[in-house]
Design a protein around this motif. Structure first.
Motif, PDB file in Angstrom:
ATOM      1  N   ALA A   6      -2.109  11.305   0.526  1.00  0.00           N
ATOM      2  CA  ALA A   6      -2.280  12.258  -0.577  1.00  0.00           C
ATOM      3  C   ALA A   6      -2.071  11.573  -1.927  1.00  0.00           C
ATOM      4  CB  ALA A   6      -1.308  13.424  -0.415  1.00  0.00           C
ATOM      5  N   LEU A   7      -1.098  10.662  -1.992  1.00  0.00           N
ATOM      6  CA  LEU A   7      -0.852   9.932  -3.238  1.00  0.00           C
ATOM      7  C   LEU A   7      -2.046   9.064  -3.616  1.00  0.00           C
ATOM      8  CD1 LEU A   7       2.874   8.928  -2.672  1.00  0.00           C
ATOM      9  CD2 LEU A   7       2.015  10.307  -4.576  1.00  0.00           C
ATOM     10  N   HIS A   8      -2.664   8.439  -2.629  1.00  0.00           N
ATOM     11  CA  HIS A   8      -3.803   7.564  -2.912  1.00  0.00           C
ATOM     12  C   HIS A   8      -5.067   8.341  -3.282  1.00  0.00           C
ATOM     13  CE1 HIS A   8      -2.588   3.425  -2.290  1.00  0.00           C
ATOM     14  NE2 HIS A   8      -1.876   3.774  -1.240  1.00  0.00           N
ATOM     15  N   SER A   9      -5.159   9.592  -2.860  1.00  0.00           N
ATOM     16  CA  SER A   9      -6.409  10.326  -3.058  1.00  0.00           C
ATOM     17  C   SER A   9      -6.329  11.450  -4.087  1.00  0.00           C
ATOM     18  CB  SER A   9      -6.860  10.934  -1.717  1.00  0.00           C
ATOM     19  OG  SER A   9      -5.890  11.861  -1.232  1.00  0.00           O
ATOM     20  N   GLY A  10      -5.115  11.819  -4.509  1.00  0.00           N
ATOM     21  CA  GLY A  10      -4.957  12.999  -5.338  1.00  0.00           C
ATOM     22  C   GLY A  10      -5.096  12.773  -6.827  1.00  0.00           C
ATOM     23  N   ASN A  11      -5.231  13.877  -7.543  1.00  0.00           N
ATOM     24  CA  ASN A  11      -5.148  13.911  -9.008  1.00  0.00           C
ATOM     25  C   ASN A  11      -3.903  14.707  -9.361  1.00  0.00           C
ATOM     26  OD1 ASN A  11      -7.872  12.794 -10.109  1.00  0.00           O
ATOM     27  ND2 ASN A  11      -8.461  14.142  -8.432  1.00  0.00           N
ATOM     28  N   PHE A  12      -3.062  14.156 -10.230  1.00  0.00           N
ATOM     29  CA  PHE A  12      -1.764  14.769 -10.493  1.00  0.00           C
ATOM     30  C   PHE A  12      -1.579  15.049 -11.980  1.00  0.00           C
ATOM     31  CE2 PHE A  12      -1.538  11.830  -6.890  1.00  0.00           C
ATOM     32  CZ  PHE A  12      -1.213  12.711  -5.872  1.00  0.00           C
TER      33      PHE A  12
ATOM     34  N   THR B 232       0.810  -1.228   0.000  1.00  0.00           N
ATOM     35  CA  THR B 232       0.000   0.000   0.000  1.00  0.00           C
ATOM     36  C   THR B 232       0.841   1.276   0.000  1.00  0.00           C
ATOM     37  OG1 THR B 232      -0.181  -0.115   2.415  1.00  0.00           O
ATOM     38  CG2 THR B 232      -1.972  -1.093   1.126  1.00  0.00           C
ATOM     39  N   TYR B 233       2.168   1.120  -0.173  1.00  0.00           N
ATOM     40  CA  TYR B 233       3.052   2.301  -0.194  1.00  0.00           C
ATOM     41  C   TYR B 233       3.802   2.410  -1.517  1.00  0.00           C
ATOM     42  CZ  TYR B 233       2.097   2.844   4.773  1.00  0.00           C
ATOM     43  OH  TYR B 233       1.468   3.044   5.975  1.00  0.00           O
ATOM     44  N   ILE B 234       3.328   1.719  -2.545  1.00  0.00           N
ATOM     45  CA  ILE B 234       4.005   1.732  -3.840  1.00  0.00           C
ATOM     46  C   ILE B 234       3.099   2.351  -4.902  1.00  0.00           C
ATOM     47  CG2 ILE B 234       5.345  -0.295  -3.179  1.00  0.00           C
ATOM     48  CD1 ILE B 234       3.647  -1.938  -5.126  1.00  0.00           C
ATOM     49  N   PHE B 235       3.723   3.081  -5.841  1.00  0.00           N
ATOM     50  CA  PHE B 235       2.958   3.811  -6.849  1.00  0.00           C
ATOM     51  C   PHE B 235       3.668   3.719  -8.196  1.00  0.00           C
ATOM     52  CE2 PHE B 235       2.112   5.519  -2.694  1.00  0.00           C
ATOM     53  CZ  PHE B 235       0.729   5.615  -2.669  1.00  0.00           C
ATOM     54  N   GLU B 236       2.864   3.625  -9.227  1.00  0.00           N
ATOM     55  CA  GLU B 236       3.358   3.414 -10.590  1.00  0.00           C
ATOM     56  C   GLU B 236       3.623   4.737 -11.296  1.00  0.00           C
ATOM     57  OE1 GLU B 236       1.259   2.763 -14.839  1.00  0.00           O
ATOM     58  OE2 GLU B 236       0.137   2.649 -12.980  1.00  0.00           O
TER      59      GLU B 236
ATOM     60  N   ILE C 171      -1.753   1.828  -8.818  1.00  0.00           N
ATOM     61  CA  ILE C 171      -1.676   1.807 -10.275  1.00  0.00           C
ATOM     62  C   ILE C 171      -2.430   3.008 -10.837  1.00  0.00           C
ATOM     63  CG2 ILE C 171      -2.354   0.538 -12.357  1.00  0.00           C
ATOM     64  CD1 ILE C 171      -2.039  -2.056 -10.717  1.00  0.00           C
ATOM     65  N   ASN C 172      -1.810   3.680 -11.794  1.00  0.00           N
ATOM     66  CA  ASN C 172      -2.430   4.848 -12.407  1.00  0.00           C
ATOM     67  C   ASN C 172      -3.619   4.434 -13.271  1.00  0.00           C
ATOM     68  OD1 ASN C 172      -2.991   7.363 -13.535  1.00  0.00           O
ATOM     69  ND2 ASN C 172      -1.388   7.174 -15.088  1.00  0.00           N
ATOM     70  N   LYS C 173      -4.795   4.931 -12.940  1.00  0.00           N
ATOM     71  CA  LYS C 173      -6.005   4.575 -13.681  1.00  0.00           C
ATOM     72  C   LYS C 173      -6.099   5.291 -15.031  1.00  0.00           C
ATOM     73  CE  LYS C 173      -8.660   5.530 -10.064  1.00  0.00           C
ATOM     74  NZ  LYS C 173      -9.865   5.651  -9.199  1.00  0.00           N
ATOM     75  N   GLU C 174      -5.214   6.275 -15.240  1.00  0.00           N
ATOM     76  CA  GLU C 174      -5.265   7.069 -16.475  1.00  0.00           C
ATOM     77  C   GLU C 174      -4.207   6.637 -17.503  1.00  0.00           C
ATOM     78  OE1 GLU C 174      -7.592   9.243 -16.839  1.00  0.00           O
ATOM     79  OE2 GLU C 174      -8.312   9.460 -14.780  1.00  0.00           O
ATOM     80  N   GLN C 175      -3.468   5.565 -17.222  1.00  0.00           N
ATOM     81  CA  GLN C 175      -2.337   5.200 -18.084  1.00  0.00           C
ATOM     82  C   GLN C 175      -2.786   4.825 -19.502  1.00  0.00           C
ATOM     83  OE1 GLN C 175      -0.452   1.292 -17.251  1.00  0.00           O
ATOM     84  NE2 GLN C 175      -1.907   1.122 -15.570  1.00  0.00           N
TER      85      GLN C 175
END
Length: 399
Positions: A346-352, A149-153, A366-370
């Motif tokens: 913030a990473l889990h809830s934000g839009n970047f 739960t601490y990893i991001f793509e 995982i980025n849902k916009e990829q």
């Protein structure tokens, strides 16, 4: 009176001790305010080409942030200081270095190493210690199947990266009927092969060859001769650098001439691939990853400033590293803190917003916009050729 003097003296001594470091050196006020961010990356070994580009992307971000007065944290700006180690292209070394960064160096936050295999190891350490890590190059789907739960793509995952090839093969199934695949024995490229094999079968093409070659191979003559004998319409080399340089040169030497010749990574390293192979690089296709001509804010600016700083065009590895720091910057600003749980939330809830477009993470990180796309070398330039709504050129077949 004596008592008040004694209290003052003790208080002064305590205050004085606060401006000295454990090693006895003076700590300036600016040092106390610095945010320490650490990472290990391949500066030597077989992944050094990609690792150095990753480090350049990180360093460019730090120079920009510090040049603007620092990272915005709440209502203050704090400068960033990097702690960097060489993982020697070795996952075991990398694991130890991230343990060191977290438990001994006690950095505030971390950035990622390069590559799916090494990120697989580093992300386990990050999740263990609850340090959010935005992995700048980790496309293998297995990384995201461990419940962390601490990893991001940052990069597109392998099914997304290969999906445009399915679309292209489907659109040109009258031309591409037989496919040969050579893939490197590496976590990332093995995952890509699984996706591509599935897509080739789904479009109804014949898979005449699907062979794995050792990591770091330089001699492809035997495999290419085998492929040549099967007369494929398309040849895919799913590689990491510099294998595509060797394979492309040797494909010309053995005289294999498919209608479509594609590598996973090659032309994005313009100096090494296009500059090194010259005319042999013409019409070579490649997975897109990132491109400065994408219609996203800051993409061209990043490419221009990178080239001015490093006297070379950025590879996609440099771009992905920079993208990961764009996301981290926005997450810290959203959290108003560098406290790791707040940043993770913030990473889990934000839009970047990034130079690769929008990012919005799901529960796995995982980025849902990829979205994937394809490139091809045309007249010495790397052009976007698929999908059509992103393209600045059209696919050109070799015959």
């Amino acid at each position: 009176m004596m008592k008040s003097r004694r209290v003052f003296a003790i208080g002064a001594l305590c205050a004085l001790s606060l401006v000295f470091s454990a090693g006895g050196g003076l700590l300036h006020a600016a040092d106390v305010q610095e945010i320490t961010i650490g990472y290990a990356v391949s500066l030597t070994g077989r992944f050094a080409v990609e690792g150095k580009e990753t480090s350049r992307g990180y360093n460019m971000w730090v120079d920009q942030i510090n040049g603007a007065g620092g990272l915005r944290v709440g209502n203050k700006q704090r400068k960033v200081k990097l702690t960097v180690y060489d993982d020697e292209s070795n996952p075991s070394v990398c694991t130890k270095l991230y343990e060191k960064l977290i438990t001994r160096d006690k950095v505030d936050l971390i950035l990622s190493p390069w590559g799916s295999g090494i990120n697989f190891a580093a992300s386990a350490v990050a999740d263990k210690y609850k340090y959010p890590i935005i992995m700048s190059s980790a496309s293998a789907t297995s990384i995201w199947e461990r419940g962390f739960t601490y990893i991001f793509e940052t990069t597109q995952l392998s099914p997304t990266m290969m999906a445009p090839w399915k679309e292209l093969l489907q659109a040109h199934k009258d031309k591409i009927k037989k496919v040969a695949i050579l893939f490197e024995n590496f976590l990332f490229t093995v995952a890509l092969n699984e996706s591509l094999v599935q897509y080739v079968k789904e479009v109804g093409a014949e898979l005449v060859l699907d062979e794995k070659y050792p990591l770091g191979s330089k001699d492809f003559t035997g495999l290419l001769l085998k492929a040549k004998g099967l007369n494929p319409d398309a040849v895919f080399v799913l590689n990491i650098m510099p294998a595509s340089v060797y394979a492309t040169r040797q494909a010309n030497e053995v005289g294999i001439t498919p209608k479509l010749y594609a590598v996973n990574i090659g032309p994005m390293f313009e100096e090494e691939f296009i500059g090194g192979l010259k005319d042999l690089s013409e019409k070579v296709c490649e997975s897109g990853f990132w491109h400065p001509e994408l219609p996203f804010e800051g993409a061209k600016k990043f490419a221009k400033e990178f080239e001015e700083k490093y006297k070379k065009k950025p590879s996609t590895d440099a771009a992905y590293a920079y993208i990961s720091t764009q996301i981290l910057t926005q997450a810290i600003e959203k959290a108003g803190s560098i406290e790791r749980e707040a940043v993770n939330k913030a990473l889990h809830s934000g839009n970047f917003k990034t130079i690769l477009g929008p990012y919005k993470y799901d529960e796995k990180g995982i980025n849902k916009e990829q979205r994937g796309f394809l490139c091809q070398v045309q007249n010495g330039q790397r052009k976007i050729v698929w999908p059509k709504d992103l393209a600045n050129g059209e696919v050109q077949f070799k015959r």
